[in-house]
Design an enzyme around this catalytic site. Structure first.
Site: not given
Ligand code: ADP
Ligand code: MG
Ligand code: ZN
Length: 630
Positions: A220-221, A440
């Site tokens: 898609p896209g 993180e």
């Protein structure tokens, strides 16, 4: 357009009209019978003598003279005796030629005396039959029209259940190949079609037949719809398009008639392009379905026969688009139908840069904008995502009151597309913030301290709308098409290092690692089952990808026992990587504390700041690259 009034001589319409009339007549009959049943309860026939007696007794309220009879209503003193449906009891008196009748009636003091001479059979027929029929017809028509409108598409009253979908026709699409970037191979395949539409004689003269249809296949896209429009634009021919789902309605036969209509129009307007978007909606394989779907099968059959039927030398080319080619019916793909397949892939680095160029054409750019860097950061994005990123960046520039879009706008836009918008109102407690920060930095350190990993671009502990509480953004230095086993192992280690940091520092675990775990496991499983990267199974293929262009589930190709062994092999990889991650972080606990503290203070730090701290720390004790053995 097929909407609007029905074409003449359509058998379907005559049938509908007939059924309308029959329905109205039946309905009116029922009403008439009902009404007469009600009235006859209180309408008795009396003799003329009895009527005269009533006149003498002054019991008559009204007399109505019709051509062959008198309708007499009786005066009633007690209101409770009055009938339910009439004011007075009514009698019918057979007409007698009595010249003194008028005098008698006046004498008796009847309230009303009317002479309804013309209350003839015709009038009665009109009132009790024709009028209700017409009323019913109008009501039903209005009802049907509103239903038809609800089902998408105007349409005259008779076109109910007929063609109410709008065929999307454009004289000129205004799109050319220049608007489609990064799809050079696809454009090349389609160029022949363009040339054919320009000068069909050239091909006909030599006896060459061009393919009737081409199927655009890709995720898609990636620009399939755009490419189809560009073909029409390049060839300068009209563009007829309809989406596959427009064909499939709840009424059997509607889709088939739409297909017929579409082709009729196309042939009348040749040369032109007929584009059927999302063709898998009708083209799904006819077998392997429980129960099947009559409507879709009919539509598909009609499409197949239309594709066979028309003469391609007239210059009608059919383009279809789908992201699920594997479900299409084989009959649709055989030579003479969609025999050409054009693959529209997600763009590579250069392709993304070209797409960026197309989309920033009308955007005012600042001097610091580096399209190559943006393209690097958007690995895995389709054309539609890139168009979206450019627009988000421009919107951000406006929001911040600038008149040019600069690099930071683009970088933020990429993050918005990947991770969602910043969620400033989500307040983390101090403790949570600390855990997220260490998590993180754990990722970032693991990636920085291993050999084959991508550099850190940014670390942030600002929550985002798509669920993350913080994240580490990595940017590849160059686009890679192959990944080695070592790189995969290191990436899994990096993914697991977030959780590892929590364990090393807080000696506890949280729910924050779920996404990391999911991705690491998927990667490890792919290594074992798809890429032949485990010693245990050598190069045996144990899983295959089902939906190549949509992220579907993988299909297992091995026995259940083998599958259980795959699981244990995957577990082994995960455990090793997890251990490794803990090792790396334990060895670098000092710098982990330092960077985490900095991150907690700043909330967002750049890759550069991160590397500065790391290097200053490591210049003290000689930087040690961790080598992983597996
Ligand atoms: P698909 O039909 O493959 O799902 P579309 O053709 O509808 O994708 O693409 C959606 C939008 O994305 C297009 O209107 C265009 O703005 C942008 N786009 C996609 N691919 C490209 C490309 N290769 N070059 C330029 N723009 C593209
Ligand atoms: Mg599309
Ligand atoms: Zn994480």
């Amino acid at each position: 357009m097929p909407t609007g009034k029905e074409p003449k001589g359509n058998g379907n319409d005559t049938k509908t009209l007939m059924s309308f009339i029959i329905m109205a007549v039946i309905f009116t009959s029922v009403i008439n019978i009902f009404m007469s049943a009600v009235t006859s309860r209180q309408t008795q026939e009396i003799s003329y003598t009895q009527f005269l007696q009533m006149l003498d007794d002054k019991k008559v309220a009204t007399v109505e003279r019709q051509s062959d009879r008198l309708i007499v209503t009786e005066k009633v003193d007690d209101e409770s005796q009055v009938g339910l449906y009439q004011k007075h009891n009514t009698y019918i008196v057979g007409a007698v030629d009595d010249p003194e009748l008028t005098d008698r009636i006046i004498e008796s003091g009847a309230v009303q005396f009317s002479n309804v001479e013309n209350n003839s059979v015709i009038y009665e027929f009109m009132v009790s039959w024709v009028l209700p029929s017409i009323l019913i017809y109008i009501v039903v028509t209005l009802l049907m029209r509103s239903v038809a409108k609800k089902m998408g598409g105007g349409g005259g009253p008779m076109s109910f259940g007929k063609n109410t979908a709008k065929i999307y026709a454009q004289k000129e699409t205004g799109v050319t190949f220049a608007d489609v970037a990064g799809q050079e191979e696809a454009k090349e395949s389609l160029n022949e079609i363009v040339d054919f539409l320009h000068q069909p004689e050239k091909y006909n003269a030599i006896g060459a037949k061009l393919p009737k249809g081409a199927l655009l296949v890709g995720p898609p896209g990636t620009g399939k719809t755009l490419l189809a429009k560009a073909v029409a634009g390049e060839a300068n021919v009209p563009f007829y398009s309809l989406s596959g789902s427009d064909f499939v309605e709840m009424f059997v036969g509607v889709g088939a008639s739409r297909v017929r209509d579409l082709f009729k129009q196309a042939v009348a307007n040749a040369p032109c392009i007929v584009f059927i978007d999302e063709i898998d909606a009708i083209g799904k394989s006819r077998d392997n379905q429980m129960g099947g779907n009559d409507e879709r099968e009919q539509t598909l059959n009609q499409l197949l026969s239309e594709m066979d039927g028309f003469d391609s030398s007239k210059g009608v080319v059919i383009l279809g688009a789908t992201n699920r080619p594997e479900v299409l019916d084989k009959a649709l793909l055989r030579p003479g139908r969609f025999d050409r397949r054009v693959i529209v892939e997600k763009p590579d680095l250069k392709g993304r840069e070209d797409i960026l160029k197309v989309h920033v054409k009308d955007v005012k750019l600042g001097d610091d904008v580096d399209l190559n860097a943006i393209a690097l950061g958007t690995s895995g994005c389709a054309g539609a995502d890139i168009a979206n990123i450019v627009n988000e960046a421009a919107l951000r520039a406006v929001r911040l009151g600038r008149d040019k879009v600069n690099q930071s706008d683009f970088m933020e836009a990429i993050e918005v597309i990947i991770a969602g918008k910043e969620k400033k109102d989500r307040i983390l407690t101090e403790k949570e913030k600390k855990i997220v920060a260490y998590h993180e930095v754990g990722h970032a350190l693991a990636t920085a301290l291993q050999k084959n990993t991508m550099p850190v671009q940014k670390i942030t502990i600002v929550p985002r709308t798509m669920g993350s509480l913080g994240y580490t953004m990595q940017m590849p230095e160059e686009e890679k098409y192959l990944m080695s086993k070592e790189e995969m192992i290191e990436q899994i280690t990096t993914l697991l290092a977030g959780r590892a940091a929590e364990e090393v520092i807080f000696n506890t675990v949280t729910t924050g690692a779920s996404n990391d775990i999911e991705r690491a496991t998927a990667m490890a499983r792919a290594m074992v089952a798809q890429y032949g990267m485990s010693d245990r199974f050598d190069m045996m293929g144990l899983e295959s990808i089902q939906n190549k262009y949509l992220d579907g589930r993988n299909v297992r190709n091995c026995a259940e026992v083998t599958s259980a062994e795959v699981d244990s092999e995957v577990l082994k990889i995960i455990t090793d990587c997890h251990k490794n991650a803990i090792d790396i972080l334990k060895k670098n606990e000092g710098v982990l504390h330092k960077i985490a503290a900095f991150l907690i203070e700043k909330e967002t730090i750049t890759g550069k700041e991160f590397m500065e701290i790391l290097e200053s720390e490591n210049s003290n004790d000689e930087k040690e690259k961790v080598n992983i053995e597996f």
